[in-house]
Motif scaffolding. Structure first.
Motif, PDB file in Angstrom:
ATOM      1  N   MET A 291      -2.747 -12.744  16.587  1.00  0.00           N
ATOM      2  CA  MET A 291      -2.362 -12.572  15.202  1.00  0.00           C
ATOM      3  C   MET A 291      -3.435 -11.876  14.378  1.00  0.00           C
ATOM      4  O   MET A 291      -3.146 -11.220  13.386  1.00  0.00           O
ATOM      5  CB  MET A 291      -2.113 -13.926  14.564  1.00  0.00           C
ATOM      6  CG  MET A 291      -0.686 -14.150  14.178  1.00  0.00           C
ATOM      7  SD  MET A 291      -0.451 -15.875  13.834  1.00  0.00           S
ATOM      8  CE  MET A 291      -1.879 -16.260  12.852  1.00  0.00           C
TER       9      MET A 291
ATOM     10  N   TYR B 193       0.377  -7.448  12.278  1.00  0.00           N
ATOM     11  CA  TYR B 193       0.267  -8.622  11.424  1.00  0.00           C
ATOM     12  C   TYR B 193      -0.550  -8.351  10.176  1.00  0.00           C
ATOM     13  O   TYR B 193      -0.764  -9.216   9.353  1.00  0.00           O
ATOM     14  CB  TYR B 193      -0.372  -9.791  12.185  1.00  0.00           C
ATOM     15  CG  TYR B 193       0.471 -10.281  13.314  1.00  0.00           C
ATOM     16  CD1 TYR B 193       1.829 -10.530  13.127  1.00  0.00           C
ATOM     17  CD2 TYR B 193      -0.077 -10.490  14.575  1.00  0.00           C
ATOM     18  CE1 TYR B 193       2.611 -10.971  14.166  1.00  0.00           C
ATOM     19  CE2 TYR B 193       0.710 -10.938  15.613  1.00  0.00           C
ATOM     20  CZ  TYR B 193       2.052 -11.175  15.410  1.00  0.00           C
ATOM     21  OH  TYR B 193       2.822 -11.618  16.432  1.00  0.00           O
TER      22      TYR B 193
ATOM     23  N   LYS C  85      -0.999  -7.026   6.809  1.00  0.00           N
ATOM     24  CA  LYS C  85      -0.216  -6.628   5.633  1.00  0.00           C
ATOM     25  C   LYS C  85      -0.650  -5.293   5.048  1.00  0.00           C
ATOM     26  O   LYS C  85       0.156  -4.437   4.730  1.00  0.00           O
ATOM     27  CB  LYS C  85      -0.356  -7.679   4.536  1.00  0.00           C
ATOM     28  CG  LYS C  85       0.801  -8.617   4.381  1.00  0.00           C
ATOM     29  CD  LYS C  85       1.053  -8.898   2.907  1.00  0.00           C
ATOM     30  CE  LYS C  85       2.333  -9.680   2.698  1.00  0.00           C
ATOM     31  NZ  LYS C  85       2.312 -10.990   3.342  1.00  0.00           N
TER      32      LYS C  85
ATOM     33  N   LEU D  39       2.500  -3.484   7.200  1.00  0.00           N
ATOM     34  CA  LEU D  39       3.510  -3.896   6.230  1.00  0.00           C
ATOM     35  C   LEU D  39       3.396  -3.119   4.930  1.00  0.00           C
ATOM     36  O   LEU D  39       4.387  -2.831   4.287  1.00  0.00           O
ATOM     37  CB  LEU D  39       3.404  -5.397   5.973  1.00  0.00           C
ATOM     38  CG  LEU D  39       3.869  -6.239   7.153  1.00  0.00           C
ATOM     39  CD1 LEU D  39       3.805  -7.706   6.825  1.00  0.00           C
ATOM     40  CD2 LEU D  39       5.288  -5.858   7.558  1.00  0.00           C
TER      41      LEU D  39
ATOM     42  N   GLN E 256       6.412  -1.274   3.232  1.00  0.00           N
ATOM     43  CA  GLN E 256       6.886  -1.603   1.902  1.00  0.00           C
ATOM     44  C   GLN E 256       7.083  -0.361   1.019  1.00  0.00           C
ATOM     45  O   GLN E 256       8.059  -0.280   0.299  1.00  0.00           O
ATOM     46  CB  GLN E 256       5.917  -2.566   1.201  1.00  0.00           C
ATOM     47  CG  GLN E 256       6.613  -3.836   0.767  1.00  0.00           C
ATOM     48  CD  GLN E 256       5.944  -5.052   1.364  1.00  0.00           C
ATOM     49  OE1 GLN E 256       4.735  -5.192   1.308  1.00  0.00           O
ATOM     50  NE2 GLN E 256       6.714  -5.930   1.976  1.00  0.00           N
TER      51      GLN E 256
ATOM     52  N   PHE F 273       3.784 -21.481   5.970  1.00  0.00           N
ATOM     53  CA  PHE F 273       2.741 -20.679   6.596  1.00  0.00           C
ATOM     54  C   PHE F 273       3.332 -19.393   7.185  1.00  0.00           C
ATOM     55  O   PHE F 273       2.806 -18.288   6.967  1.00  0.00           O
ATOM     56  CB  PHE F 273       2.052 -21.492   7.693  1.00  0.00           C
ATOM     57  CG  PHE F 273       1.047 -20.697   8.478  1.00  0.00           C
ATOM     58  CD1 PHE F 273      -0.266 -20.571   8.029  1.00  0.00           C
ATOM     59  CD2 PHE F 273       1.416 -20.068   9.663  1.00  0.00           C
ATOM     60  CE1 PHE F 273      -1.194 -19.829   8.744  1.00  0.00           C
ATOM     61  CE2 PHE F 273       0.487 -19.319  10.384  1.00  0.00           C
ATOM     62  CZ  PHE F 273      -0.809 -19.198   9.924  1.00  0.00           C
TER      63      PHE F 273
ATOM     64  N   LYS G  64       4.240 -16.924   4.500  1.00  0.00           N
ATOM     65  CA  LYS G  64       3.098 -16.237   3.924  1.00  0.00           C
ATOM     66  C   LYS G  64       2.533 -15.208   4.901  1.00  0.00           C
ATOM     67  O   LYS G  64       2.266 -14.061   4.533  1.00  0.00           O
ATOM     68  CB  LYS G  64       2.023 -17.266   3.544  1.00  0.00           C
ATOM     69  CG  LYS G  64       1.045 -16.755   2.509  1.00  0.00           C
ATOM     70  CD  LYS G  64       0.291 -17.894   1.797  1.00  0.00           C
ATOM     71  CE  LYS G  64       1.076 -18.450   0.622  1.00  0.00           C
ATOM     72  NZ  LYS G  64       0.372 -19.519  -0.112  1.00  0.00           N
ATOM     73  N   ARG G  65       2.388 -15.607   6.152  1.00  0.00           N
ATOM     74  CA  ARG G  65       1.810 -14.712   7.142  1.00  0.00           C
ATOM     75  C   ARG G  65       2.672 -13.495   7.452  1.00  0.00           C
ATOM     76  O   ARG G  65       2.183 -12.404   7.706  1.00  0.00           O
ATOM     77  CB  ARG G  65       1.574 -15.473   8.463  1.00  0.00           C
ATOM     78  CG  ARG G  65       0.192 -16.078   8.586  1.00  0.00           C
ATOM     79  CD  ARG G  65      -0.874 -14.991   8.622  1.00  0.00           C
ATOM     80  NE  ARG G  65      -2.198 -15.574   8.651  1.00  0.00           N
ATOM     81  CZ  ARG G  65      -3.069 -15.375   9.644  1.00  0.00           C
ATOM     82  NH1 ARG G  65      -2.742 -14.623  10.675  1.00  0.00           N
ATOM     83  NH2 ARG G  65      -4.249 -15.934   9.591  1.00  0.00           N
ATOM     84  N   SER G  66       3.979 -13.719   7.459  1.00  0.00           N
ATOM     85  CA  SER G  66       4.859 -12.621   7.874  1.00  0.00           C
ATOM     86  C   SER G  66       5.338 -11.795   6.678  1.00  0.00           C
ATOM     87  O   SER G  66       5.894 -10.716   6.858  1.00  0.00           O
ATOM     88  CB  SER G  66       6.069 -13.179   8.615  1.00  0.00           C
ATOM     89  OG  SER G  66       6.852 -13.967   7.742  1.00  0.00           O
ATOM     90  N   GLY G  67       5.149 -12.343   5.485  1.00  0.00           N
ATOM     91  CA  GLY G  67       5.552 -11.578   4.313  1.00  0.00           C
ATOM     92  C   GLY G  67       7.036 -11.645   3.991  1.00  0.00           C
ATOM     93  O   GLY G  67       7.541 -10.855   3.214  1.00  0.00           O
TER      94      GLY G  67
END
Lengths: 153, 153
Positions: free
Chosen positions: A128, A134, A136, A140, A144, B17, B20-23
């Motif tokens: 992780m 993982y 952000k 991500l 986004q 959790f 939050k971690r995965s968004g």
DNA sequence: TATTGACCTTAACTTAACTTGAGGTTTTAA
DNA sequence: TTAAAACCTCAAGTTAAGTTAAGGTCAATA
């Protein structure tokens, strides 16, 4: 011949004809009209009569949708077409320019995504903390901002 | 230690959790679970507890969505992951291969579309009979098969 | 120990882009 | 001229992918 009568002479396509020619259902044409993407005149019996350029409009709507552009955005862009005269080559050309840019961005986004799929999902690193998937701010974050283009599709 | 207890020891991530971690929001995790895309065990107080690999699953779900793949399709593909053991590098790699192909097709479709936008929408030929944009077997035909990929986006 | 924050379930709401249905009118064609 | 086909409006239904709210329970902490 009154102005109104002249307009009706130019606008002589029935909704059924337009539906068949453009490949969308009558209900969709009604819907586009309520949304302000196309317009129609009415004959004496209150039936819709379209000018021939509605066919191009619908074709353009469909093409833009296939690019993932929402009806709302399409409406905005179509609104830049002239209101009173029939759109010319130049008018349509300007439209296509706007969407071309968006399309280029989408293609680029997809290609970045493809690299990620290649390098990241397939990598198998199940940590992780190390795997960028993982992270952000990296993966991500990119999704986004990029997804704005895609989520509307 | 019972089998169930051992499982719970491995599955110790709370829904908060993971969110939050995965968004993604807690509600989305619940939703994915009802749709069968992820799974959870329950502790004594009936609260969800996740195994760490749920994070990768969610990341993969989001990446696939960004490619325009529907949750239903994602579910199908995720179903090819092993049920009992934790997925390995090879397992995830196989997944990514499947989507890469789809992504390539989408990119190709977009590029064809781009050419059309270039050459056709912008061309200004307002003749219904000559312009390929009105030709079902050509432009629309292509969209109709290609749109299967896109409409799900 | 008490309270606050995290969780639980179920149901209803949201948006986009349409479609379907009901009940009634207009056009077209035999 | 009359019956079928096409059209009209308006309301409600549909799918995807979630979110929000209500009413209640569980867990962590001061």
């Amino acid at each position: 011949m009154t102005v109104q009568q002249k307009k009706l002479t130019e606008a002589n396509l029935t909704v059924g004809f337009v539906a068949k020619r453009s490949g969308v259902k009558v209900s969709a044409l009604h819907f586009y009209e309520t949304k302000g993407l196309i317009r129609s005149l009415r004959n004496n019996g209150n039936q819709r009569r379209y000018k021939p350029d509605v066919l191009r409009r619908v074709a353009v709507i469909k093409a833009a949708q296939a690019m993932g552009i929402t009806l709302e955005e399409i409406k905005q862009t179509l609104a830049t077409l002239p209101d009173e005269r029939t759109p010319t080559k130049k008018d349509w050309s300007a439209l296509s320019k706007q969407w071309q840019t968006q399309l280029d961005e989408r293609i680029a986004f997809m290609q970045r995504l493809r690299e990620r799929v290649d390098g990241c999902i397939g990598c198998g690193c199940l940590s992780m903390d190390k795997c960028p998937i993982y992270n952000k701010d990296d993966y991500l974050g990119e999704e986004q901002s990029g997804a704005v283009l895609l989520e509307n599709g």
